[in-house]
Structure formats: C-alpha cells, structure tokens
Design a protein around this motif. Structure first.
Motif, PDB file in Angstrom:
ATOM      1  N   TYR A 271      -7.253   7.985 -37.176  1.00 43.25           N
ATOM      2  CA  TYR A 271      -6.047   7.258 -37.330  1.00 43.25           C
ATOM      3  C   TYR A 271      -6.453   6.070 -38.141  1.00 43.25           C
ATOM      4  O   TYR A 271      -7.481   5.717 -38.297  1.00 43.25           O
ATOM      5  N   CYS A 272      -5.194   5.802 -38.805  1.00 43.69           N
ATOM      6  CA  CYS A 272      -5.220   4.481 -39.513  1.00 43.69           C
ATOM      7  C   CYS A 272      -3.920   3.707 -39.069  1.00 43.69           C
ATOM      8  O   CYS A 272      -2.776   4.228 -38.962  1.00 43.69           O
ATOM      9  N   ASP A 273      -4.104   2.608 -38.874  1.00 41.89           N
ATOM     10  CA  ASP A 273      -3.091   1.572 -38.073  1.00 41.89           C
ATOM     11  C   ASP A 273      -2.354   2.673 -36.834  1.00 41.89           C
ATOM     12  O   ASP A 273      -1.088   2.107 -36.686  1.00 41.89           O
ATOM     13  N   GLU A 274      -3.175   3.221 -36.142  1.00 40.15           N
ATOM     14  CA  GLU A 274      -2.665   4.007 -35.126  1.00 40.15           C
ATOM     15  C   GLU A 274      -1.757   5.027 -35.194  1.00 40.15           C
ATOM     16  O   GLU A 274      -1.117   5.945 -34.663  1.00 40.15           O
ATOM     17  N   ALA A 275      -1.834   5.387 -36.569  1.00 41.15           N
ATOM     18  CA  ALA A 275      -1.001   6.711 -37.096  1.00 41.15           C
ATOM     19  C   ALA A 275      -2.063   7.982 -37.163  1.00 41.15           C
ATOM     20  O   ALA A 275      -3.126   7.853 -37.779  1.00 41.15           O
ATOM     21  N   PHE A 276      -1.743   8.910 -36.404  1.00 41.52           N
ATOM     22  CA  PHE A 276      -2.800  10.243 -36.583  1.00 41.52           C
ATOM     23  C   PHE A 276      -2.590  10.857 -37.748  1.00 41.52           C
ATOM     24  O   PHE A 276      -1.594  11.496 -37.856  1.00 41.52           O
ATOM     25  N   PHE A 277      -3.337  11.063 -38.658  1.00 39.46           N
ATOM     26  CA  PHE A 277      -3.315  11.527 -39.967  1.00 39.46           C
ATOM     27  C   PHE A 277      -4.257  12.588 -40.459  1.00 39.46           C
ATOM     28  O   PHE A 277      -4.028  13.057 -41.644  1.00 39.46           O
ATOM     29  N   ALA A 278      -4.976  12.798 -39.710  1.00 38.05           N
ATOM     30  CA  ALA A 278      -6.080  13.648 -40.010  1.00 38.05           C
ATOM     31  C   ALA A 278      -7.164  14.252 -39.025  1.00 38.05           C
ATOM     32  O   ALA A 278      -7.151  13.704 -37.889  1.00 38.05           O
ATOM     33  N   ILE A 279      -7.456  15.305 -39.118  1.00 29.89           N
ATOM     34  CA  ILE A 279      -8.500  16.002 -38.288  1.00 29.89           C
ATOM     35  C   ILE A 279      -9.678  16.281 -38.826  1.00 29.89           C
ATOM     36  O   ILE A 279      -9.677  16.644 -40.088  1.00 29.89           O
ATOM     37  N   VAL A 280     -10.804  16.210 -38.370  1.00 36.63           N
ATOM     38  CA  VAL A 280     -12.189  16.738 -38.689  1.00 36.63           C
ATOM     39  C   VAL A 280     -12.652  17.633 -37.961  1.00 36.63           C
ATOM     40  O   VAL A 280     -12.959  17.078 -36.821  1.00 36.63           O
ATOM     41  N   ASP A 281     -12.924  18.827 -38.455  1.00 34.86           N
ATOM     42  CA  ASP A 281     -13.441  19.917 -37.716  1.00 34.86           C
ATOM     43  C   ASP A 281     -14.416  20.509 -38.128  1.00 34.86           C
ATOM     44  O   ASP A 281     -14.229  21.209 -39.434  1.00 34.86           O
ATOM     45  N   ASP A 282     -15.780  20.546 -37.548  1.00 29.03           N
ATOM     46  CA  ASP A 282     -16.862  21.199 -38.387  1.00 29.03           C
ATOM     47  C   ASP A 282     -17.099  20.759 -39.800  1.00 29.03           C
ATOM     48  O   ASP A 282     -17.371  21.612 -40.661  1.00 29.03           O
ATOM     49  N   ASP A 283     -17.027  19.272 -39.864  1.00 26.98           N
ATOM     50  CA  ASP A 283     -17.195  18.846 -41.121  1.00 26.98           C
ATOM     51  C   ASP A 283     -16.310  19.271 -42.032  1.00 26.98           C
ATOM     52  O   ASP A 283     -16.553  19.376 -43.557  1.00 26.98           O
ATOM     53  N   VAL A 284     -15.110  19.451 -41.817  1.00 27.22           N
ATOM     54  CA  VAL A 284     -13.909  19.784 -42.894  1.00 27.22           C
ATOM     55  C   VAL A 284     -12.930  19.046 -42.460  1.00 27.22           C
ATOM     56  O   VAL A 284     -12.423  18.717 -41.441  1.00 27.22           O
ATOM     57  N   LEU A 285     -12.325  18.176 -43.805  1.00 25.52           N
ATOM     58  CA  LEU A 285     -11.135  17.277 -43.383  1.00 25.52           C
ATOM     59  C   LEU A 285      -9.799  18.115 -43.490  1.00 25.52           C
ATOM     60  O   LEU A 285      -9.661  18.680 -44.499  1.00 25.52           O
ATOM     61  N   TYR A 286      -8.856  17.774 -42.588  1.00 23.14           N
ATOM     62  CA  TYR A 286      -7.479  18.214 -42.690  1.00 23.14           C
ATOM     63  C   TYR A 286      -6.553  17.266 -42.756  1.00 23.14           C
ATOM     64  O   TYR A 286      -6.725  16.533 -41.749  1.00 23.14           O
ATOM     65  N   LEU A 287      -5.710  17.107 -43.500  1.00 28.08           N
ATOM     66  CA  LEU A 287      -4.930  15.848 -43.784  1.00 28.08           C
ATOM     67  C   LEU A 287      -3.299  16.518 -43.240  1.00 28.08           C
ATOM     68  O   LEU A 287      -2.850  17.523 -43.717  1.00 28.08           O
ATOM     69  N   LYS A 288      -2.610  15.552 -42.421  1.00 30.65           N
ATOM     70  CA  LYS A 288      -1.218  15.784 -42.036  1.00 30.65           C
ATOM     71  C   LYS A 288      -0.191  16.299 -43.344  1.00 30.65           C
ATOM     72  O   LYS A 288      -0.451  15.562 -44.173  1.00 30.65           O
ATOM     73  N   ALA A 289       0.565  17.096 -43.235  1.00 28.48           N
ATOM     74  CA  ALA A 289       1.404  17.409 -44.119  1.00 28.48           C
ATOM     75  C   ALA A 289       2.831  17.664 -43.415  1.00 28.48           C
ATOM     76  O   ALA A 289       3.054  17.828 -42.198  1.00 28.48           O
ATOM     77  N   ASP A 290       4.035  17.451 -44.184  1.00 29.42           N
ATOM     78  CA  ASP A 290       5.310  17.621 -43.449  1.00 29.42           C
ATOM     79  C   ASP A 290       6.059  18.363 -44.855  1.00 29.42           C
ATOM     80  O   ASP A 290       5.647  18.626 -45.598  1.00 29.42           O
TER      81      ASP A 290
END
Length: 115
Positions: A33-52
């Motif tokens: 979260y950045c400024d309470e906005a959920f923008f990424a997931i980290v799973d098994d040391d892989v970064l996933y970024l929100k897309a739209d």
C-alpha cells in the motif's frame, strides 16, 4: 503470518520515493500500500503491480504476466502484472512501473468514491 523476506524489505526501500509504503500480510503473500492505496502484490518474491484498462496494454507489451492462483480447482487471474524483467536491475524503471501500478490503484479508489 508469513515472515518478511529480504526481497520484500528491499522493495519497500526501493519504492519509498512513491510515499509511505506499508506491507500487509495477505493470502500467503503481501499486499503493498502507498497512501492506503493497494497497488501491488508480492508472492514468492515476485512483484505484481496493479493494472487497469489504462495501463494493462503496457504491461502486456513488456511481457509481464498476470497474477494467477487456483480456487476451487479453477485457475483465476487478477489485474496485477509482474514487473517487466528490464526493471529488476534498474531502480528508475522499477519506480516508473510502480507509479503505473499506483496510478491504477488511485483510479480504482476514485471510481469507488464516484459509485
């Protein structure tokens, strides 16, 4: 709760120029979260970024893969995409892509407020 990894701590440091970054344990991974906005997931040391709809094509063109998991025996995907490989070794590229994910999160928040 899953233990924090060195990778997660490194990401939080690298992403600090975006604003205050908070990691929350969720579903066996971490939500960022950045400024309470959920923008990424980290799973098994892989970064996933929100897309739209605004940013998804850029992630696909860069060869990113969507976050996927299995639920009730069926594969599911979420609108979070891997960080492009070129951004793994370049802090400025990492931040550029993270800003893309953060922008998608902010647009989602704004849409919820309008609804």
């Amino acid at each position: 709760m899953r233990a924090r990894s060195e990778y997660l701590d490194w990401l939080i440091d690298e992403l600090a120029p975006l604003g205050p970054i908070r990691a929350k344990s969720m579903f066996g991974g971490w939500g960022l979260y950045c400024d309470e906005a959920f923008f990424a997931i980290v799973d098994d040391d892989v970064l996933y970024l929100k897309a739209d709809d605004t940013s998804r094509a850029a992630f696909v063109a860069a060869g990113s893969r969507p976050f996927s998991y299995t639920a009730r025996g069926k594969p599911q995907t979420m609108s979070y995409y891997t960080l492009p490989d070129a951004a793994l070794d370049d802090s400025s590229e990492l931040l550029r892509w993270a800003r893309t994910g953060f922008g998608a999160a902010l647009r989602a928040q704004a849409a919820k407020r309008r609804a």
